[in-house]
Enzyme design. Structure first.
Site, PDB file in Angstrom:
ATOM      1  N   CYS A  13      -3.549  -0.347  -7.134  1.00 50.51           N
ATOM      2  CA  CYS A  13      -4.960   0.015  -6.976  1.00 50.51           C
ATOM      3  C   CYS A  13      -5.614   0.293  -8.345  1.00 50.51           C
ATOM      4  O   CYS A  13      -5.828  -0.639  -9.099  1.00 50.51           O
ATOM      5  CB  CYS A  13      -5.050   1.194  -6.023  1.00 50.51           C
ATOM      6  SG  CYS A  13      -6.564   1.211  -5.080  1.00 50.51           S
TER       7      CYS A  13
ATOM      8  N   HIS B  67      -1.701   0.577  -1.295  1.00 47.61           N
ATOM      9  CA  HIS B  67      -0.778   1.660  -1.669  1.00 47.61           C
ATOM     10  C   HIS B  67       0.514   1.566  -0.861  1.00 47.61           C
ATOM     11  O   HIS B  67       0.578   2.109   0.244  1.00 47.61           O
ATOM     12  CB  HIS B  67      -1.431   3.016  -1.393  1.00 47.61           C
ATOM     13  CG  HIS B  67      -2.573   3.332  -2.288  1.00 47.61           C
ATOM     14  ND1 HIS B  67      -2.458   4.122  -3.403  1.00 47.61           N
ATOM     15  CD2 HIS B  67      -3.867   2.946  -2.243  1.00 47.61           C
ATOM     16  CE1 HIS B  67      -3.623   4.212  -4.003  1.00 47.61           C
ATOM     17  NE2 HIS B  67      -4.505   3.511  -3.321  1.00 47.61           N
TER      18      HIS B  67
ATOM     19  N   GLU C 176       3.130   3.169  -1.411  1.00 51.47           N
ATOM     20  CA  GLU C 176       3.800   4.483  -1.453  1.00 51.47           C
ATOM     21  C   GLU C 176       3.326   5.408  -0.330  1.00 51.47           C
ATOM     22  O   GLU C 176       3.854   6.500  -0.163  1.00 51.47           O
ATOM     23  CB  GLU C 176       3.586   5.146  -2.820  1.00 51.47           C
ATOM     24  CG  GLU C 176       2.224   5.780  -3.084  1.00 51.47           C
ATOM     25  CD  GLU C 176       1.105   4.779  -3.388  1.00 51.47           C
ATOM     26  OE1 GLU C 176       1.313   3.554  -3.236  1.00 51.47           O
ATOM     27  OE2 GLU C 176       0.007   5.231  -3.757  1.00 51.47           O
TER      28      GLU C 176
HETATM   29  N1  GLN Z   1     -11.732   2.701  -6.633  1.00 54.80           N
HETATM   30  C1  GLN Z   1     -10.749   3.103  -7.594  1.00 54.80           C
HETATM   31  C2  GLN Z   1     -11.057   2.528  -8.973  1.00 54.80           C
HETATM   32  O1  GLN Z   1     -11.914   1.716  -9.103  1.00 54.80           O
HETATM   33  C3  GLN Z   1      -9.382   2.684  -7.157  1.00 54.80           C
HETATM   34  C4  GLN Z   1      -9.014   3.384  -5.874  1.00 54.80           C
HETATM   35  C5  GLN Z   1      -7.553   3.715  -5.745  1.00 54.80           C
HETATM   36  O2  GLN Z   1      -6.793   3.693  -6.721  1.00 54.80           O
HETATM   37  N2  GLN Z   1      -7.151   4.086  -4.564  1.00 54.80           N
HETATM   38  O3  GLN Z   1     -10.432   2.906  -9.921  1.00 54.80           O
END
Ligand code: GLN
Length: 197
Positions: free
Chosen positions: A82, A172, A174
């Site tokens: 992410c 994610h 995890e």
């Molecule tokens: N929206 C976040 C970003 O742009 C990422 C979201 C996340 O890591 N769950 O950094």
């Protein structure tokens, strides 16, 4: 024994520790330069989810940016989830900002919009099979370079990919209680270790 560093500046890092512990792997939290230097022997690194803008700034403020980028660019196995994926991307769509910029992918942040910002689904992951995926305001990989292997797509959007020593997911793994994804990363780590010997 395998030792994995987890960037622990912000965001969802504790959950990775729990999964890796369940898999019998030693983990260390990287919070500053001293941690980084004390654990120069890590076999792999996890860049967790959180907020990429905040993490990117902290990497510079804590003088971790250069040493971490150098290690990744010389082959340290890394998994970015992410926000961690955004940190690794060469290009962020519609944004001049660049963080580590090590992986040849172009990503759109918060790509699922406000309504469908967070959701859970099951989808195929190359080399593993069907796995549960938790999306939390995740990015989408809009384009990949020639060296990048696409590992998973959800509704036609690329949500996981690999390039050399770098593995990224929009979701994610995890947060699902399923350890197969982390086992897959550990396999990558083991292979890199073998190649070094
Ligand atoms: N929206 C976040 C970003 O742009 C990422 C979201 C996340 O890591 N769950 O950094």
């Amino acid at each position: 024994m395998t030792k994995i560093g987890i960037l622990a500046l912000q965001g969802a890092f504790a959950e990775h520790e729990q999964v890796l512990k369940a898999l019998g792997v030693e983990t260390v939290q990287i919070r500053n330069q001293q941690d980084w230097e004390a654990h120069a022997d890590i076999d792999g690194l996890i860049l967790p989810g959180g907020e990429s803008t905040v993490m990117g700034k902290l990497l510079h403020d804590l003088d971790l940016f250069e040493p971490i980028k150098a290690k990744i660019d010389t082959g340290l196995p890394v998994f970015g989830t992410c926000a961690g994926l955004i940190l690794l991307a060469k290009t962020i769509v519609g944004d001049q900002t660049k963080h580590l910029a090590s992986m040849d992918i172009s990503v759109a942040r918060n790509a699922y919009g406000r309504q469908l910002g967070s959701f859970v689904t099951d989808a195929k992951f190359k080399g593993i099979g069907e796995i549960p995926m938790v999306f939390i305001r995740g990015p989408i990989i809009e384009a990949v370079g020639p060296e990048v292997e696409v590992l998973s797509q959800v509704k036609g959007d690329i949500v996981a990919a690999k390039e050399k020593n770098m593995l990224v997911t929009s979701f994610h793994p995890e947060l699902t209680g399923d350890t197969r994804f982390h086992a897959y990363f550990l396999e990558m780590v083991a292979q890199a270790k073998e190649e070094k010997l």
